[in-house]
Design an enzyme around this catalytic site. Structure first.
Site, short mmCIF file in Angstrom:
data_model
loop_
_atom_site.label_atom_id
_atom_site.label_comp_id
_atom_site.label_asym_id
_atom_site.label_seq_id
_atom_site.Cartn_x
_atom_site.Cartn_y
_atom_site.Cartn_z
N VAL A 29 0.82 -1.21 0.00
CA VAL A 29 0.00 0.00 0.00
C VAL A 29 0.85 1.26 0.00
O VAL A 29 0.32 2.36 -0.20
CB VAL A 29 -0.98 0.01 1.20
CG1 VAL A 29 -1.99 -1.12 1.09
CG2 VAL A 29 -0.23 -0.03 2.53
N TYR A 89 0.84 3.95 17.26
CA TYR A 89 -0.13 3.16 16.51
C TYR A 89 -1.52 3.78 16.60
O TYR A 89 -2.21 3.96 15.58
CB TYR A 89 -0.16 1.73 17.05
CG TYR A 89 -1.30 0.90 16.50
CD1 TYR A 89 -1.35 0.55 15.15
CD2 TYR A 89 -2.33 0.48 17.34
CE1 TYR A 89 -2.40 -0.21 14.66
CE2 TYR A 89 -3.38 -0.28 16.85
CZ TYR A 89 -3.41 -0.62 15.50
OH TYR A 89 -4.45 -1.37 15.02
#
Length: 375
Positions: A62, A186
């Site tokens: 990606v 994250y």
């Protein structure tokens, strides 16, 4: 529907691919077969080998615009699962997490903004980590505590305390209107990812939804990745005859949601054309302590290893968080159906059929200690 699943060779994606093919959808998978998840011989990944006939697989990343262009051609929907997912690891591999989770998503949106396409629906995997600590209640009303104080935790005080009374706050279910204040890199990347998708797709007239997954577990979860999934980590240690060192006092809680329920939530969201620019919690709605998880696994396996409550803690870890799932229930008809006891039993049966290898968990703990992220 013609659907692209990014990260589709992973735990959630491979299960979703089976469900979509079973109902007659055409599925394309884009995945880079990360060695951290699939092992060194990624081409022999068991999840990759279990794809049903007809799934088109593209080995790509990606982070590469050309891979997005190839994968998006002819698609009607995107389920964007591809991401780096280790909360602790994100604290010292910052650029890796930002590049994959944020820039990878920006390339998708850039393609949709500038190239001809047939995408009408995007579902992005968000995370409970965007909330940071969960929602609490105290004398002052609803409270959203910030990161806990390392000094307090060294003294064995792990609960979030009321600023007024100094007493532990009462944890309550976190709903979608709760404050978002992630306590890890994250969590920050997942919040930005969610915001990018909902806002940009809305501006382009594409229906989009973000699913804020709690702790997903079940058959197919990586037993090689030492940075995510405590059921996998604990199982690997127990079946190697090792002890489990439980952080804090073991009473920290999470919401564990079984893979079949997660797949159902994604399918419902894909089909819900009315759910546009919406975010939904996906969980069981039940808080389960880490100590209870360890005790359950030890009992099912009949393993000899000891459960040692160490008082160790990781900076950035939260104390409690479990989901209020009333919104997705009321709007999409989602109802979690697998209890933790039933799900853990199914998971352990699957683990027993796998080859158990050293996943490098002790090494990952040593890395965090060396960087001052663990006490």
């Amino acid at each position: 529907m013609k659907t692209l699943i990014t990260g589709g060779a992973g735990f959630i994606g491979s299960s979703l691919a089976k469900a979509l093919v079973a109902r007659g959808d055409t599925v394309t998978v884009l995945d880079n077969l990360s060695p951290q998840i699939h092992g060194a011989s990624a081409d022999e990944s068991p999840l990759l080998g279990e794809f049903p006939r007809g799934v088109r697989f593209i080995r790509g990343d990606v982070r590469h615009a050309d891979d997005w262009a190839q994968a998006l051609e002819g698609q009607e929907a995107v389920v964007h699962l591809a991401a780096e997912t280790g909360t602790g690891q994100s604290m010292y591999q910052v650029d890796r997490y930002v590049e994959t989770n944020i820039r990878g998503t920006s390339l998708l949106l850039d393609h949709l903004a500038h190239q001809a396409h047939s995408i009408r629906r995007v579902v992005v995997a968000s995370s409970r980590s965007i909330y940071g600590e969960g929602k609490y209640r105290g004398p002052e009303g609803d409270v959203y505590p910030g990161m806990r104080n390392a000094r307090d935790m060294r003294a064995g005080q792990f609960e979030c305390l009321s600023e007024q009374t100094g007493e532990p706050l009462a944890v309550v279910a976190t709903d979608e209107t709760s404050k978002t204040h992630p306590s890890s890199v994250y969590g920050i990347t997942k919040l930005v990812q969610e915001q990018l998708v909902l806002m940009t797709c809305g501006a382009m007239g594409i229906g989009a939804a973000a699913l804020r997954f709690q702790n997903v577990y079940g058959p197919g979860q990586s037993l090689r990745n030492p940075y995510t999934g405590i059921l996998s980590i604990f199982s690997t240690l127990l079946l190697q005859g090792k002890d489990i060192n439980i952080f804090e006092d073991g009473e920290e809680t999470r919401d564990f949601v079984y893979i079949d329920d997660v797949v159902e939530s994604i399918v419902l969201t894909l089909d819900a054309e009315h759910a546009r620019q919406a975010a939904y919690n996906v969980g069981s709605g039940v808080a389960t302590s880490v100590l209870e998880v360890a005790q359950t696994l030890k009992r099912i396996y009949g393993a000899p290893g000891e459960l040692k409550v160490t008082g160790d803690f990781r900076l950035g870890d939260i104390r409690h968080n479990f989901a209020d799932v009333s919104k997705i229930r009321d709007e999409l008809g989602f109802q979690p159906s697998v209890s933790f006891r039933e799900g853990a039993t199914r998971f352990c049966e699957w683990v027993r059929s796998q080859t158990i290898e050293d996943a490098g968990y002790e090494r990952s703990v040593a890395e965090m200690r060396a960087r001052g992220l663990m006490n």
